[in-house]
Write a protein that holds these residues in place. Structure first.
Motif, PDB file in Angstrom:
ATOM      1  N   TRP A  51       5.604 -57.163 -46.465  1.00 16.98           N
ATOM      2  CA  TRP A  51       5.269 -56.536 -47.747  1.00 16.98           C
ATOM      3  C   TRP A  51       4.818 -55.091 -47.551  1.00 16.98           C
TER       4      TRP A  51
ATOM      5  N   GLN B  35       4.504 -61.315 -46.891  1.00 13.49           N
ATOM      6  CA  GLN B  35       4.531 -62.102 -48.112  1.00 13.49           C
ATOM      7  C   GLN B  35       5.520 -63.245 -47.932  1.00 13.49           C
ATOM      8  N   ALA B  36       5.256 -64.343 -48.630  1.00  8.36           N
ATOM      9  CA  ALA B  36       6.137 -65.511 -48.553  1.00  8.36           C
ATOM     10  C   ALA B  36       5.909 -66.363 -49.786  1.00  8.36           C
ATOM     11  N   PRO B  37       6.916 -67.099 -50.254  1.00  2.33           N
ATOM     12  CA  PRO B  37       6.736 -67.955 -51.433  1.00  2.33           C
ATOM     13  C   PRO B  37       5.810 -69.133 -51.139  1.00  2.33           C
TER      14      PRO B  37
ATOM     15  N   ASP C 280       2.619 -66.791 -57.222  1.00  2.12           N
ATOM     16  CA  ASP C 280       3.579 -67.696 -56.581  1.00  2.12           C
ATOM     17  C   ASP C 280       3.885 -67.297 -55.141  1.00  2.12           C
ATOM     18  N   ARG C 281       3.056 -66.425 -54.559  1.00  2.00           N
ATOM     19  CA  ARG C 281       3.319 -65.990 -53.188  1.00  2.00           C
ATOM     20  C   ARG C 281       2.037 -65.980 -52.357  1.00  2.00           C
TER      21      ARG C 281
ATOM     22  N   ALA D 155       9.252 -65.593 -44.574  1.00  7.31           N
ATOM     23  CA  ALA D 155       8.333 -64.499 -44.856  1.00  7.31           C
ATOM     24  C   ALA D 155       9.051 -63.165 -44.706  1.00  7.31           C
TER      25      ALA D 155
ATOM     26  N   ARG E 158       6.211 -55.647 -57.800  1.00  9.05           N
ATOM     27  CA  ARG E 158       5.357 -56.420 -56.890  1.00  9.05           C
ATOM     28  C   ARG E 158       5.484 -55.971 -55.445  1.00  9.05           C
TER      29      ARG E 158
END
Length: 318
Positions: free
Chosen positions: A180, A169-171, A155-156, A177, A223
């Motif tokens: 990560w 990282q971002a959805p 989902d990212r 964002a 994660r």
């Protein structure tokens, strides 16, 4: 550098079989390599990245042309989107000084996403090709970032930032964002750091172009990112890469040397294809089963950006 407009942006290739005798290390060979499409370098169509479609189509990001194109199985090519120039023409794009489209990715539901580095806030980030044909900004990134490699991890999104030396990282649904990983081994040494990006066997793998390294960053149970480790060295100019299906073995596109290199699970490298086989500024590689897709950007050497396909063979595979 000027990129004149060209209605015939690309032409189909006459089947071109590479005369290179397949080399082998632990049984790996690449055979029947041929060009399936040529692109127009003068129009800025320097092929940069690859995403695959279930019907055999190939999505490719075109760097200074600011395009995403689709190459069908029969070799026909269609432009899906061309990004507009930012206000002022985008001369503030980090390092390269011109707006570029880089990484591409396709979701399981068929949505097409790509990265645009424009040097302008509100335009640099992750974009989607809408079914209507226009682009939509999904995740903005800072204007001083150079987003380069893009993958969808559940989902990212995960995105390498070549000038910032980070993984964002971002959805996938869109939004803000966050960084990560900013491990020091991701940093550039004068030009591009973190570049290619894949998720494999519980870790995020990243290439560092300046330092010539292949890195493994474990994904923690929450994660988040663990400490990065260097898995291979001596790959100066490495761009994109992909796993062959044999453990941690990868095929890597080495842009500066115009090479396709096999890197064993132990970090040993061997060149499978080079400029004598028609490679010119090799930028990206994708493996799907025994089929290997390879783009040549011709951005540092040569004048023939193209898409190649070959067959991967493991004669000693049990």
């Amino acid at each position: 550098m000027r990129f004149p407009r060209c209605a015939a942006a690309f032409c189909l290739a006459v089947l071109f079989t590479v005369s290179h005798v397949p080399t082998a290390l632990a049984g790996t060979e690449l055979r029947d390599v041929h060009v399936v499409a040529h692109f127009d370098r003068a129009a800025g169509q320097a092929a940069e990245s690859i995403a695959l479609e279930p019907d055999g189509g190939v999505l490719i990001g075109m760097i200074p042309a600011r395009q995403v194109v689709r190459v069908a199985r029969d070799g026909s090519v269609r432009v899906l989107v061309t990004m507009p120039l930012p206000p002022g023409g985008g001369g503030t794009t980090p390092v390269v000084g011109t707006p570029v489209v880089t990484g591409v990715a396709r979701s399981g539901a068929g949505e097409v996403y790509f990265l645009y580095s424009s040097g302008a806030g509100g335009m640099t980030g992750i974009w989607q090709v809408r079914r209507s044909g226009g682009p939509r900004l999904v995740v903005p990134l800072p204007a001083d970032a150079f987003p380069n490699g893009l993958v969808i991890d559940g989902d990212r999104f995960l995105v390498t930032d070549s000038t910032g030396g980070r993984v964002w990282q971002a959805p996938v649904r869109g939004g803000r964002a966050s960084v990560w990983s900013a491990d020091p081994v991701l940093k550039p040494a004068g030009f591009f750091g973190a570049n290619g990006l894949k998720v494999h066997a519980g870790a995020v793998w990243v290439s560092n172009s300046d330092r010539g390294t292949l890195l493994r960053i474990p994904i923690r149970h929450d994660r988040g990112s663990g400490p990065a480790e260097v898995r291979a060295r001596g790959l100066e100019g490495i761009d994109d890469f992909d796993f062959t299906g044999r453990g941690d073995e990868v095929l890597a596109a080495v842009n500066q040397a115009s090479e396709l290199v096999r890197v064993s699970s132990g970090g040993r490298a061997e060149t499978l294809l080079d400029a004598d086989d028609g490679l010119q500024g090799t930028t990206a590689v994708r493996v799907h089963g025994n089929r290997v897709y390879l783009t040549n950007g011709a951005n540092l050497a040569g004048d023939d950006p193209n898409l190649m396909i070959g067959e991967l063979h493991h004669p000693h595979r049990t």
